[in-house]
Scaffold this motif. Structure first.
Motif, PDB file in Angstrom:
ATOM      1  N   ARG A 114       0.946  -1.298   0.090  1.00 33.55           N
ATOM      2  CA  ARG A 114      -0.086   0.067   0.178  1.00 33.55           C
ATOM      3  C   ARG A 114       0.828   1.097   0.183  1.00 33.55           C
ATOM      4  O   ARG A 114       1.815   1.391   0.587  1.00 33.55           O
ATOM      5  N   HIS A 115       0.381   2.294  -0.970  1.00 38.32           N
ATOM      6  CA  HIS A 115       1.275   3.379  -0.910  1.00 38.32           C
ATOM      7  C   HIS A 115       0.600   4.581  -0.673  1.00 38.32           C
ATOM      8  O   HIS A 115      -0.772   4.898  -0.969  1.00 38.32           O
ATOM      9  N   THR A 116       1.184   5.790  -0.447  1.00 33.75           N
ATOM     10  CA  THR A 116       0.321   7.090  -0.384  1.00 33.75           C
ATOM     11  C   THR A 116       0.165   7.622  -2.015  1.00 33.75           C
ATOM     12  O   THR A 116       0.974   7.400  -2.846  1.00 33.75           O
ATOM     13  N   PRO A 117      -0.786   8.326  -2.251  1.00 34.55           N
ATOM     14  CA  PRO A 117      -1.290   8.632  -3.497  1.00 34.55           C
ATOM     15  C   PRO A 117      -0.469   9.849  -3.917  1.00 34.55           C
ATOM     16  O   PRO A 117      -1.056  10.783  -4.756  1.00 34.55           O
ATOM     17  N   THR A 118       0.707  10.038  -3.320  1.00 37.88           N
ATOM     18  CA  THR A 118       1.566  11.244  -3.476  1.00 37.88           C
ATOM     19  C   THR A 118       2.693  11.066  -4.453  1.00 37.88           C
ATOM     20  O   THR A 118       2.851   9.885  -4.794  1.00 37.88           O
ATOM     21  N   PRO A 119       3.347  11.976  -5.016  1.00 40.28           N
ATOM     22  CA  PRO A 119       4.477  11.704  -5.947  1.00 40.28           C
ATOM     23  C   PRO A 119       5.485  10.970  -5.252  1.00 40.28           C
ATOM     24  O   PRO A 119       6.277  10.224  -6.099  1.00 40.28           O
ATOM     25  N   GLU A 120       5.646  10.955  -4.104  1.00 46.00           N
ATOM     26  CA  GLU A 120       6.695  10.226  -3.304  1.00 46.00           C
ATOM     27  C   GLU A 120       6.239   8.499  -3.073  1.00 46.00           C
ATOM     28  O   GLU A 120       7.272   7.960  -3.123  1.00 46.00           O
ATOM     29  N   TRP A 121       5.153   8.383  -3.358  1.00 39.43           N
ATOM     30  CA  TRP A 121       4.885   6.820  -3.385  1.00 39.43           C
ATOM     31  C   TRP A 121       5.383   6.088  -2.159  1.00 39.43           C
ATOM     32  O   TRP A 121       5.782   5.111  -2.388  1.00 39.43           O
ATOM     33  N   THR A 122       5.059   6.821  -1.047  1.00 39.13           N
ATOM     34  CA  THR A 122       5.596   6.249   0.095  1.00 39.13           C
ATOM     35  C   THR A 122       4.775   4.936   0.608  1.00 39.13           C
ATOM     36  O   THR A 122       3.581   4.921   0.444  1.00 39.13           O
ATOM     37  N   PHE A 123       5.758   3.851   1.106  1.00 37.57           N
ATOM     38  CA  PHE A 123       5.158   2.433   1.584  1.00 37.57           C
ATOM     39  C   PHE A 123       4.301   3.037   2.752  1.00 37.57           C
ATOM     40  O   PHE A 123       4.878   3.546   3.839  1.00 37.57           O
ATOM     41  N   ILE A 124       3.004   2.513   2.806  1.00 42.10           N
ATOM     42  CA  ILE A 124       2.123   2.361   3.892  1.00 42.10           C
ATOM     43  C   ILE A 124       2.197   1.155   4.683  1.00 42.10           C
ATOM     44  O   ILE A 124       2.301   0.930   5.911  1.00 42.10           O
ATOM     45  N   ASP A 125       2.172  -0.107   3.913  1.00 39.57           N
ATOM     46  CA  ASP A 125       2.311  -1.324   4.618  1.00 39.57           C
ATOM     47  C   ASP A 125       2.893  -2.295   3.421  1.00 39.57           C
ATOM     48  O   ASP A 125       2.380  -1.993   2.304  1.00 39.57           O
ATOM     49  N   VAL A 126       3.411  -3.577   3.631  1.00 43.67           N
ATOM     50  CA  VAL A 126       3.817  -4.305   2.585  1.00 43.67           C
ATOM     51  C   VAL A 126       3.755  -5.875   3.416  1.00 43.67           C
ATOM     52  O   VAL A 126       3.997  -5.831   4.510  1.00 43.67           O
ATOM     53  N   ASN A 127       3.590  -6.772   2.471  1.00 42.92           N
ATOM     54  CA  ASN A 127       3.645  -7.971   2.961  1.00 42.92           C
ATOM     55  C   ASN A 127       4.810  -8.756   3.058  1.00 42.92           C
ATOM     56  O   ASN A 127       5.861  -8.287   2.668  1.00 42.92           O
ATOM     57  N   PRO A 128       5.098  -9.889   3.854  1.00 40.00           N
ATOM     58  CA  PRO A 128       6.503 -10.456   3.932  1.00 40.00           C
ATOM     59  C   PRO A 128       7.306 -10.774   2.675  1.00 40.00           C
ATOM     60  O   PRO A 128       8.514 -10.960   2.624  1.00 40.00           O
ATOM     61  N   ALA A 129       6.650 -10.928   1.501  1.00 37.92           N
ATOM     62  CA  ALA A 129       7.066 -11.077   0.377  1.00 37.92           C
ATOM     63  C   ALA A 129       8.129 -10.396  -0.464  1.00 37.92           C
ATOM     64  O   ALA A 129       9.136 -10.447  -1.045  1.00 37.92           O
ATOM     65  N   ILE A 130       8.337  -8.943   0.428  1.00 38.58           N
ATOM     66  CA  ILE A 130       9.245  -7.899  -0.017  1.00 38.58           C
ATOM     67  C   ILE A 130      10.416  -8.697   0.266  1.00 38.58           C
ATOM     68  O   ILE A 130      11.491  -7.957  -0.387  1.00 38.58           O
TER      69      ILE A 130
END
Length: 505
Positions: free
Chosen positions: A31-47
């Motif tokens: 999940r990412h912010t809808p901003t130009p930075e595209w900041t990570f909000i959350d991510v599953n362990p597959a990362i």
């Protein structure tokens, strides 16, 4: 339990199931912010498996900063790697691994909006497609090489023999254009006899052994004057199923320029050979004139003698005149044969491959040099193969080589006082080839000169051009043979040339 509580409980259970699915997924769900930075909000362990980061390390990090510089603005530019369908974007791009290198990701994203349509967050599902992209890159590079190749490259269906692909060189050679779709079949490109005797066996060989190498002539009907040849056929099998041949790759080459160059070189060789014969005859002019003068002088003597005897009344019967005429006729024929031999030797001809007995040719050449041999006290010795071997070559050119070698042997005795001076001509069959040798017992050739003896303009003669041995070497090589010399610089010289016998070229 109240209905509201039940609904809340159901929602919590469903959320737990979705989270469990996300945590177990091999795809990276983020999940990412809808901003130009595209900041990570959350991510599953597959990362961690995919990018090397732990979830707690990447949350709060700008995803935009991890894009490869060339791919960062793919979505804004609507690059070719971006697809849009039903509110979702699919983008293929390079993303930086924790170790610093880049991997290829294919990400499908959807923007989540509130009731007023304002973007809240972006949900992404990403998978590692590095192997696929590298394979596609290799395929594209290969395709560029194939298209840029100067060889004709064709793909052929193994059943229908339809050409399913032709590179640019093939289209150009066939005189066709890609814009004007034309269907080519392999069996339409060749005459039936060539198809059945050469093409089909080549395809069968490739099907059995994987590849075929050789030469099959190809004359494109749509481009008269062009000449090509098939040089290689590769059979490609369906390895995923039954290992049967799926299609053929055919590699051919336009050899028009090569053939023209060969024809030009052949014409130049013929001209040089003709010039060499003219020079040889010019060098022998004194001997030839003397040899012709002998029968002419004899004819004059017979005529004068006959006239004198008639005037003196010594001839009383017709038979006495008949005998004189027979002697005169024989000398005339002798002179005529000398002139015929010379004219045949100096005429300009095209390359003519004929069958002829090599022993007879050796004897014929010495007849041409008869007067020169007499003037220099030369004795010809023949050691000829008893089986009378037959050559298949240009007889005139082989005679020219023999003439050059025999004259060299004669000239080798220029400073010698021995008499007679032997020149041996030997023929021997060795397997499927015949070796002809011209041997003298002169002083030999300096070993330092042997290495460049067959190069043009190399000569030890005061007035020579140094072309005789060079042209002889070229003639023998053009007949699939070789010419070499043996000499120790003291005890004579042995020139040899070897050629295939009839039917063995």
């Amino acid at each position: 339990m109240q209905p509201l509580e039940q609904e809340l409980q159901r929602c919590l259970q469903e959320a737990d199931r979705y989270r469990l699915l996300a945590e177990q997924s091999t795809d990276m769900i983020s999940r990412h912010t809808p901003t130009p930075e595209w900041t990570f909000i959350d991510v599953n362990p597959a990362i961690e498996r995919m990018l090397g980061y732990r979830a707690d390390e990447i949350i709060g990090t700008s995803g935009y900063d991890l894009f490869h510089p060339d791919d960062a603005d793919n979505l804004k530019k609507r690059a070719d790697s971006v697809r849009y369908r039903r509110g979702m974007y699919t983008n293929v791009y390079r993303f930086q691994h924790r170790d610093g290198h880049y991997i290829w990701l294919e990400t499908t994203s959807r923007t989540i909006r509130d009731e007023l349509g304002h973007p809240v967050e972006i949900i992404c599902v990403s998978r590692d497609v590095t192997e696929r992209e590298l394979a596609q890159q290799a395929t594209r590079r290969l395709a560029r090489v194939v298209e840029a190749s100067s060889d004709m490259i064709l793909f052929c269906n193994h059943r229908t023999l339809q050409l399913t692909y032709m590179n640019e060189t093939a289209y150009r050679t066939f005189g066709a254009e890609r814009e004007n779709l034309a269907v080519f079949y392999l069996n339409q490109l060749f005459p039936q006899d060539v198809l059945h005797t050469l093409v089909e066996p080549a395809l069968q060989h490739a099907a059995l052994y994987g590849t075929w190498y050789g030469s099959i002539p190809l004359y494109p009907a749509g481009n008269p004057g062009r000449i090509a040849e098939i040089r290689e056929i590769i059979a490609h099998r369906n390895r995923a199923e039954n290992m049967q041949v799926e299609y053929y790759s055919i590699i051919a080459r336009d050899i028009t320029l090569k053939r023209k160059a060969e024809e030009k070189a052949k014409r130049q060789q013929l001209e040089m050979a003709h010039m060499s014969r003219l020079l040889s005859v010019g060098e022998m002019a004194t001997e030839l004139a003397h040899e012709i003068n002998q029968p002419l002088a004899t004819i004059i003597n017979y005529c004068n003698g006959t006239f004198r005897r008639l005037e003196e009344g010594q001839i009383t019967e017709l038979t006495q005149v008949t005998r004189s005429m027979e002697l005169i006729s024989a000398q005339a024929r002798r002179a005529s044969e000398i002139i015929k031999r010379m004219r045949r030797f100096v005429r300009r001809t095209e390359f003519q491959r004929v069958s002829f007995p090599v022993n007879e040719t050796c004897i014929e050449v010495t007849r041409f040099l008869n007067q020169e041999a007499l003037d220099n006290s030369i004795r010809f010795d023949f050691d000829l193969d008893p089986d009378s071997p037959i050559l298949e070559a240009d007889r005139l050119q082989i005679e020219q080589v023999l003439l050059n070698l025999v004259r060299n042997a004669i000239e080798a005795y220029s400073d010698s006082d021995i008499s007679p001076k032997p020149v041996t001509i030997r023929t021997r069959v060795e397997g499927k080839r015949i070796t002809v040798s011209v041997i003298d017992q002169g002083p030999g050739i300096d070993p330092a000169q042997l290495d460049n003896l067959f190069e043009p303009f190399i000569t030890s003669k005061e007035n020579g051009l140094g072309m005789g041995l060079s042209i002889s070497h070229t003639i023998i090589e053009s007949h699939c043979g070789r010419l070499w010399v043996e000499s120790d610089g003291q005890s004579g010289t042995r020139f040899h040339f070897q050629l295939p016998l009839k039917g063995q070229a």
